[in-house]
Write an enzyme that holds these catalytic residues in place. Structure first.
Site, PDB file in Angstrom:
ATOM      1  CG  ASP A  33      -2.070   0.928   1.164  1.00  0.00           C
ATOM      2  OD1 ASP A  33      -3.213   0.460   1.324  1.00  0.00           O
ATOM      3  OD2 ASP A  33      -1.861   2.142   0.922  1.00  0.00           O
ATOM      4  N   GLY A  38      -4.563   5.136   2.355  1.00  0.00           N
ATOM      5  CA  GLY A  38      -4.681   4.166   3.448  1.00  0.00           C
ATOM      6  C   GLY A  38      -3.901   4.623   4.669  1.00  0.00           C
ATOM      7  CB  ALA A  76      -3.734  -0.581  -4.454  1.00  0.00           C
ATOM      8  CE1 TYR A 143     -12.780   3.164  -9.012  1.00  0.00           C
ATOM      9  CE2 TYR A 143     -15.161   3.351  -8.822  1.00  0.00           C
ATOM     10  CZ  TYR A 143     -13.976   2.757  -8.453  1.00  0.00           C
ATOM     11  OH  TYR A 143     -13.990   1.746  -7.537  1.00  0.00           O
ATOM     12  CG  ASN A 172     -22.678   3.536  -2.661  1.00  0.00           C
ATOM     13  OD1 ASN A 172     -23.069   3.019  -3.696  1.00  0.00           O
ATOM     14  ND2 ASN A 172     -22.291   4.793  -2.592  1.00  0.00           N
ATOM     15  CG  LEU A 192     -24.471  10.320   1.975  1.00  0.00           C
ATOM     16  CD1 LEU A 192     -24.570  11.830   1.763  1.00  0.00           C
ATOM     17  CD2 LEU A 192     -25.661   9.615   1.343  1.00  0.00           C
ATOM     18  N   GLY A 284     -21.223  12.660 -13.078  1.00  0.00           N
ATOM     19  CA  GLY A 284     -20.901  11.227 -13.053  1.00  0.00           C
ATOM     20  C   GLY A 284     -21.787  10.401 -12.144  1.00  0.00           C
ATOM     21  CG  ASP A 285     -23.038  11.390  -8.168  1.00  0.00           C
ATOM     22  OD1 ASP A 285     -22.077  10.596  -8.095  1.00  0.00           O
ATOM     23  OD2 ASP A 285     -23.239  12.309  -7.345  1.00  0.00           O
TER      24      ASP A 285
HETATM   25  N1  UFG Z   1     -23.523  12.715  -1.835  1.00  0.00           N
HETATM   26  C1  UFG Z   1     -24.056  13.935  -1.496  1.00  0.00           C
HETATM   27  N2  UFG Z   1     -23.258  14.819  -0.810  1.00  0.00           N
HETATM   28  C2  UFG Z   1     -21.984  14.534  -0.449  1.00  0.00           C
HETATM   29  C3  UFG Z   1     -21.450  13.266  -0.797  1.00  0.00           C
HETATM   30  C4  UFG Z   1     -22.252  12.378  -1.501  1.00  0.00           C
HETATM   31  O1  UFG Z   1     -25.206  14.244  -1.806  1.00  0.00           O
HETATM   32  O2  UFG Z   1     -21.309  15.387   0.159  1.00  0.00           O
HETATM   33  C5  UFG Z   1     -24.345  11.753  -2.578  1.00  0.00           C
HETATM   34  C6  UFG Z   1     -23.784  11.424  -3.934  1.00  0.00           C
HETATM   35  O3  UFG Z   1     -24.197  12.345  -4.910  1.00  0.00           O
HETATM   36  C7  UFG Z   1     -24.328  10.015  -4.155  1.00  0.00           C
HETATM   37  C8  UFG Z   1     -24.424   9.436  -2.746  1.00  0.00           C
HETATM   38  O4  UFG Z   1     -24.392  10.541  -1.869  1.00  0.00           O
HETATM   39  O5  UFG Z   1     -25.623  10.094  -4.686  1.00  0.00           O
HETATM   40  C9  UFG Z   1     -23.277   8.514  -2.412  1.00  0.00           C
HETATM   41  O6  UFG Z   1     -22.056   9.180  -2.726  1.00  0.00           O
HETATM   42  P1  UFG Z   1     -20.638   8.641  -2.271  1.00  0.00           P
HETATM   43  O7  UFG Z   1     -19.622   9.666  -2.700  1.00  0.00           O
HETATM   44  O8  UFG Z   1     -20.672   8.235  -0.855  1.00  0.00           O
HETATM   45  O9  UFG Z   1     -20.474   7.296  -3.114  1.00  0.00           O
HETATM   46  P2  UFG Z   1     -20.588   7.058  -4.700  1.00  0.00           P
HETATM   47  O10 UFG Z   1     -21.929   6.424  -4.943  1.00  0.00           O
HETATM   48  O11 UFG Z   1     -20.240   8.249  -5.485  1.00  0.00           O
HETATM   49  O12 UFG Z   1     -19.399   6.031  -4.953  1.00  0.00           O
HETATM   50  C10 UFG Z   1     -19.147   4.918  -4.115  1.00  0.00           C
HETATM   51  C11 UFG Z   1     -17.659   4.623  -4.173  1.00  0.00           C
HETATM   52  C12 UFG Z   1     -17.275   4.230  -5.582  1.00  0.00           C
HETATM   53  C13 UFG Z   1     -18.186   3.127  -6.072  1.00  0.00           C
HETATM   54  C14 UFG Z   1     -19.636   3.487  -5.909  1.00  0.00           C
HETATM   55  C15 UFG Z   1     -20.513   2.337  -6.300  1.00  0.00           C
HETATM   56  O13 UFG Z   1     -16.907   5.768  -3.785  1.00  0.00           O
HETATM   57  O14 UFG Z   1     -15.933   3.804  -5.586  1.00  0.00           O
HETATM   58  O15 UFG Z   1     -19.905   3.838  -4.571  1.00  0.00           O
HETATM   59  O16 UFG Z   1     -21.884   2.661  -6.147  1.00  0.00           O
HETATM   60  F1  UFG Z   1     -17.940   2.895  -7.373  1.00  0.00           F
END
Ligand code: UFG
Length: 328
Positions: A33, A38, A76, A143, A172, A192, A284-285
């Site tokens: 790592d 990490g 990683a 990604y 998630n 989140l 990207g969401d």
């Molecule tokens: N969100 C917010 N505000 C924030 C952070 C997140 O509204 O401050 C929302 C995001 O838009 C999303 C949800 O909360 O709708 C979850 O967001 P996260 O950033 O926690 O997680 P992601 O879904 O973007 O991504 C995670 C991992 C990725 C993986 C993905 C698979 O980080 O590596 O889950 O679903 F690919």
């Protein structure tokens, strides 16, 4: 005889929980790592930690010299959907280059089993919810694209070299070790649940909800949150399956929660308000990502022990309360 495993990214959030599970069953683990995201403190004292990059040939050779390994687990990677939309080629190049270097080294050292940390981000605009393994791979972000490449590389690693692999597409990952030994500590934190909990405790500013105009019942994005300990357990089962054949599984609870539902659940669990505001969408969401994990349940008998969002949030909250500064 206990097995010895190489775990790249074993100091990270999901990787460290898998290391704990391997060590708990008596196996020996070597972690490689670069500690860019990490934490050395997340690796058990009994585990050898090599601080180095997979892209560094010397570090990789050093790690493999500590084998022979029964298997390689590859965690990683750069892993943030939003960041990958700003730096697409860094994501594609780094994740692909490092992954290919690791696959080649795995083959060269005669290791027969590799478990890849893959992702729900393979699916950008899925046509079927919950998403089965038959859903066509069509990433919505660089990604996700980088992980799709690695899954394809592993198909060829098996056809050409006989390397068996498990691609585990996490939805998630959240929560924390129920024993309180490990937790989630990203810097910067973008996920989140940790941001919601830190907003509740006042450690961070109010949460920004990224968009409330999605085509979902309350307008906010829906995700399938899965307890990190259940993910670790799925890795152990997938490893056994590799004695027979290669596998690919979508890994989630099969239930989706909107950002607003996560906030409401966190308010119940913590007994505190979660201050938040509504902001623009994050590039990207996808609106909805929920896994069908029927296949891994049926084929490997995987059953999540901690499926309730309350439990996932309660375990994350307990670790955060005990470690307000994370691993620092
Ligand atoms: N969100 C917010 N505000 C924030 C952070 C997140 O509204 O401050 C929302 C995001 O838009 C999303 C949800 O909360 O709708 C979850 O967001 P996260 O950033 O926690 O997680 P992601 O879904 O973007 O991504 C995670 C991992 C990725 C993986 C993905 C698979 O980080 O590596 O889950 O679903 F690919």
């Amino acid at each position: 005889m206990p097995d010895t495993h190489l775990v790249t990214g074993g100091a990270g959030f999901v990787g460290s929980h898998l290391v704990l599970a391997l060590v708990a069953r008596g196996d020996r683990v070597v972690v490689l790592d670069d500690l860019s995201t990490g934490h050395a403190a997340a690796v058990p004292a009994s585990t050898e930690l090599i601080s180095g990059r997979i892209g560094d040939a010397d570090a990789l050779a050093h790690a493999f010299a500590l084998g022979p390994f029964a298997s390689v687990f590859h965690f990683a990677a750069l892993s943030l959907v939003g960041e990958s939309m700003r730096e697409p080629y860094r994501y594609m190049a780094e994740n692909a280059r490092n992954g290919l270097a690791l696959i080649e080294a795995t083959i060269a050292h005669g290791v027969k089993r590799l478990v890849l940390s893959s992702t729900a981000a393979l699916f950008g605009a899925p046509s079927t919810i919950p998403i089965p393994e038959e859903e066509p791979v069509d990433p919505g972000s660089p990604y996700g694209e980088s992980k799709a490449w690695l899954e394809r590389a592993l198909v060829w690693a098996e056809r050409v070299h006989g390397l068996r692999s498990a691609a585990l597409r996490y939805f998630n990952a959240a929560g924390a070790d129920p024993g309180g030994r490990l937790g989630e500590d990203h810097r910067p934190e973008t996920h989140l649940i940790p941001l919601v909990l830190d907003a509740a405790s006042g450690r961070r500013p109010p949460l920004t909800v990224f968009g409330d105009d999605y085509p979902t019942p309350d307008g906010t994005c829906i995700r399938d949150y899965i307890h990190v300990a259940d993910l670790a357990e799925a890795h152990l089962l997938a490893l056994e399956a590799l004695n027979e054949r290669s596998v690919r599984y979508n890994l989630g609870n099969g239930t989706g929660y909107s950002v607003r539902q996560v906030i409401a659940t966190a308010e119940r669990v913590t007994g505190r308000a979660v201050p938040h505001t509504i902001g623009p969408r994050r590039a990207g969401d996808p609106p909805v990502l929920v896994a069908s994990s029927r296949r891994i349940r049926e084929e490997l008998g995987w059953t999540p022990r901690y499926p309730a969002l309350e439990t996932i949030i309660a375990d994350a909250w307990a670790w955060r309360q005990a470690h307000p500064e994370g691993y620092r």
